[in-house]
Design an enzyme around this catalytic site. Structure first.
Site, PDB file in Angstrom:
ATOM      1  CG  ASN A  97      -1.868  -1.178   1.212  1.00 47.24           C
ATOM      2  OD1 ASN A  97      -2.034  -1.815   0.175  1.00 47.24           O
ATOM      3  ND2 ASN A  97      -2.472  -1.484   2.342  1.00 47.24           N
ATOM      4  CG  ASP A  99      -3.017   3.275   2.544  1.00 46.64           C
ATOM      5  OD1 ASP A  99      -2.091   2.989   3.337  1.00 46.64           O
ATOM      6  OD2 ASP A  99      -4.016   2.542   2.375  1.00 46.64           O
ATOM      7  CG  HIS A 114       3.823  -1.594  -4.901  1.00 47.79           C
ATOM      8  ND1 HIS A 114       2.653  -2.321  -4.967  1.00 47.79           N
ATOM      9  CD2 HIS A 114       4.785  -2.400  -5.438  1.00 47.79           C
ATOM     10  CE1 HIS A 114       2.904  -3.505  -5.519  1.00 47.79           C
ATOM     11  NE2 HIS A 114       4.177  -3.578  -5.797  1.00 47.79           N
ATOM     12  CB  CYS A 122      13.741  15.179  -8.323  1.00 46.70           C
ATOM     13  SG  CYS A 122      14.887  15.850  -9.543  1.00 46.70           S
ATOM     14  CB  THR A 182      -2.384  -8.900  -0.945  1.00 43.53           C
ATOM     15  OG1 THR A 182      -1.839  -8.788  -2.265  1.00 43.53           O
ATOM     16  CG2 THR A 182      -1.849 -10.147  -0.270  1.00 43.53           C
ATOM     17  CB  SER A 183      -5.700  -9.720  -5.468  1.00 44.26           C
ATOM     18  OG  SER A 183      -4.709  -8.892  -6.051  1.00 44.26           O
ATOM     19  CG  ASN A 207      -8.570 -11.797   0.790  1.00 39.88           C
ATOM     20  OD1 ASN A 207      -9.740 -11.590   0.501  1.00 39.88           O
ATOM     21  ND2 ASN A 207      -7.560 -11.318   0.076  1.00 39.88           N
ATOM     22  N   PRO A 208     -11.426 -12.019   3.053  1.00 38.44           N
ATOM     23  CG  PRO A 208     -12.848 -10.168   2.892  1.00 38.44           C
ATOM     24  CD  PRO A 208     -11.415 -10.564   3.006  1.00 38.44           C
ATOM     25  CB  ALA A 225      -7.926  -6.239   7.452  1.00 40.26           C
TER      26      ALA A 225
HETATM   27  P1  OAD Z   1      -6.115  -5.744  -4.848  1.00 42.22           P
HETATM   28  O1  OAD Z   1      -7.113  -4.643  -5.022  1.00 42.22           O
HETATM   29  O2  OAD Z   1      -5.628  -6.456  -6.057  1.00 42.22           O
HETATM   30  O3  OAD Z   1      -6.719  -6.856  -3.870  1.00 42.22           O
HETATM   31  C1  OAD Z   1      -7.376  -6.511  -2.679  1.00 42.22           C
HETATM   32  C2  OAD Z   1      -7.646  -7.783  -1.902  1.00 42.22           C
HETATM   33  O4  OAD Z   1      -8.192  -7.401  -0.648  1.00 42.22           O
HETATM   34  C3  OAD Z   1      -8.640  -8.743  -2.549  1.00 42.22           C
HETATM   35  O5  OAD Z   1      -8.124 -10.062  -2.512  1.00 42.22           O
HETATM   36  C4  OAD Z   1      -9.888  -8.637  -1.656  1.00 42.22           C
HETATM   37  O6  OAD Z   1     -10.589  -9.874  -1.533  1.00 42.22           O
HETATM   38  C5  OAD Z   1      -9.272  -8.254  -0.317  1.00 42.22           C
HETATM   39  N1  OAD Z   1     -10.146  -7.503   0.575  1.00 42.22           N
HETATM   40  C6  OAD Z   1     -11.147  -6.639   0.288  1.00 42.22           C
HETATM   41  N2  OAD Z   1     -11.676  -6.116   1.396  1.00 42.22           N
HETATM   42  C7  OAD Z   1     -10.995  -6.648   2.447  1.00 42.22           C
HETATM   43  C8  OAD Z   1     -11.054  -6.491   3.871  1.00 42.22           C
HETATM   44  N3  OAD Z   1     -11.930  -5.657   4.433  1.00 42.22           N
HETATM   45  N4  OAD Z   1     -10.178  -7.189   4.632  1.00 42.22           N
HETATM   46  C9  OAD Z   1      -9.268  -8.018   4.056  1.00 42.22           C
HETATM   47  N5  OAD Z   1      -9.159  -8.197   2.726  1.00 42.22           N
HETATM   48  C10 OAD Z   1     -10.007  -7.537   1.923  1.00 42.22           C
HETATM   49  O7  OAD Z   1      -4.929  -5.114  -3.986  1.00 42.22           O
HETATM   50  P2  OAD Z   1      -3.404  -5.563  -3.849  1.00 42.22           P
HETATM   51  O8  OAD Z   1      -3.288  -7.038  -3.766  1.00 42.22           O
HETATM   52  O9  OAD Z   1      -2.811  -4.746  -2.767  1.00 42.22           O
HETATM   53  O10 OAD Z   1       0.029  -1.334  -7.068  1.00 42.22           O
HETATM   54  O11 OAD Z   1      -2.827  -5.058  -5.232  1.00 42.22           O
HETATM   55  C11 OAD Z   1      -1.468  -5.132  -5.486  1.00 42.22           C
HETATM   56  C12 OAD Z   1      -1.007  -3.910  -6.229  1.00 42.22           C
HETATM   57  O12 OAD Z   1      -1.799  -3.717  -7.404  1.00 42.22           O
HETATM   58  C13 OAD Z   1      -1.183  -2.613  -5.476  1.00 42.22           C
HETATM   59  O13 OAD Z   1      -0.116  -2.368  -4.592  1.00 42.22           O
HETATM   60  C14 OAD Z   1      -1.265  -1.604  -6.568  1.00 42.22           C
HETATM   61  C15 OAD Z   1      -2.112  -2.313  -7.583  1.00 42.22           C
HETATM   62  O14 OAD Z   1      -1.931  -1.934  -8.896  1.00 42.22           O
HETATM   63  C16 OAD Z   1       0.508  -0.076  -6.995  1.00 42.22           C
HETATM   64  O15 OAD Z   1      -0.115   0.870  -6.571  1.00 42.22           O
HETATM   65  C17 OAD Z   1       1.887   0.043  -7.469  1.00 42.22           C
END
Ligand code: OAD
Length: 235
Positions: A97, A99, A114, A122, A182-183, A207-208, A225
């Site tokens: 993340n 954020d 990331h 810069c 994370t997905s 992860n749900p 989470a």
């Molecule tokens: P994703 O948006 O791909 O996946 C989010 C995951 O969180 C999914 O598996 C959901 O099931 C799960 N999820 C949703 N709500 C939840 C909750 N309340 N508690 C727990 N899990 C929950 O996000 P990332 O895996 O972080 O890259 O994506 C990886 C990268 O892709 C990010 O870092 C970003 C994006 O492009 C950059 O910004 C560089």
């Protein structure tokens, strides 16, 4: 339902977090319902080519994201994780993340694979911490006048090699590896999950939903989470 786990049984613990970690704070995830990449084409907003073609459009998009994130607050899961880290010197947080929510909850050290929405970079002078306001104070480098870009790993960017190596080392040493929200489809970050599995760590997924990498986890907690992190891990 998984019984609570005391982290004192482990000398090295890694929490590996993704966008789902911040979903209950109101920060949108990237994929799935309400995901950022369903609303915005990353080709127009989140790659160097887009920035080179129209930097202000890309910076406006990131300012908008900063505004949305600033309006959100860390939730009970972020707070609990920061408290666990304060109590346990061997606990590392590695996040995809950008954020800054873990830090806002009080986490002392976070490996940001990331980069961060809250830093600018810069091409000649490296990263600068910015003010953390929604609006960028400067869009140009104070030293050379070159355009500053967000210090984020965009699509087609290489991840920061030193940051990735640090994450890999922490994961190789971990006895307990917990992935939260994370997905597991964005590489090379997702490749860190098999690193933990190969090192023999106890593997827990929070992860749900089922993910691409669920099969690598011996234990899967199908809760959010904000619910699971405080419930499963004892300070
Ligand atoms: P994703 O948006 O791909 O996946 C989010 C995951 O969180 C999914 O598996 C959901 O099931 C799960 N999820 C949703 N709500 C939840 C909750 N309340 N508690 C727990 N899990 C929950 O996000 P990332 O895996 O972080 O890259 O994506 C990886 C990268 O892709 C990010 O870092 C970003 C994006 O492009 C950059 O910004 C560089």
């Amino acid at each position: 339902m998984m019984k609570p786990i005391s982290l004192s049984a482990y000398s090295r613990v890694v929490f590996f977090t993704g966008a789902g970690m911040s979903a209950e704070s109101g920060v949108p995830t990237y994929r799935g319902r309400g995901g950022i990449w369903a609303e915005y084409r990353w080709e127009e907003y989140a790659c160097q080519d887009a920035f080179d073609a129209d930097p202000n459009k890309v910076l406006d998009f990131h300012e908008q994201r900063r505004g949305r994130v600033l309006a959100c607050q860390p939730h009970a899961g972020h707070m609990h994780l920061a408290a666990l880290q304060a109590a346990h010197p061997g606990l590392s947080i590695i996040t995809q993340n950008t954020d800054g929510m873990h830090q806002r909850a009080g986490a002392r050290e976070v490996v940001e694979l990331h980069g961060s929405l809250w830093r600018m970079r810069c091409a000649r002078h490296g990263a600068v911490e910015d003010l953390g306001a929604a609006v960028y104070e400067n869009r140009d480098c104070g030293l050379c006048g070159g355009l500053l870009r967000p210090d984020i790993t965009w699509f087609a960017d290489a991840v920061n090699a030193a940051v990735f190596a640090r994450a890999q080392q922490l994961i190789e040493e971990a006895e307990l590896f917990v992935a939260v929200g994370t997905s597991g489809i964005v590489y090379p970050a997702a490749g860190l999950v098999p690193v933990a599995a190969r090192s023999g760590a106890r593997m827990i997924e929070i992860n749900p939903d089922e993910t691409e990498l669920s099969g690598m986890f011996g234990e899967r907690v199908r809760e959010t989470a904000g619910v699971a992190v405080p419930r499963v891990f004892e300070i």
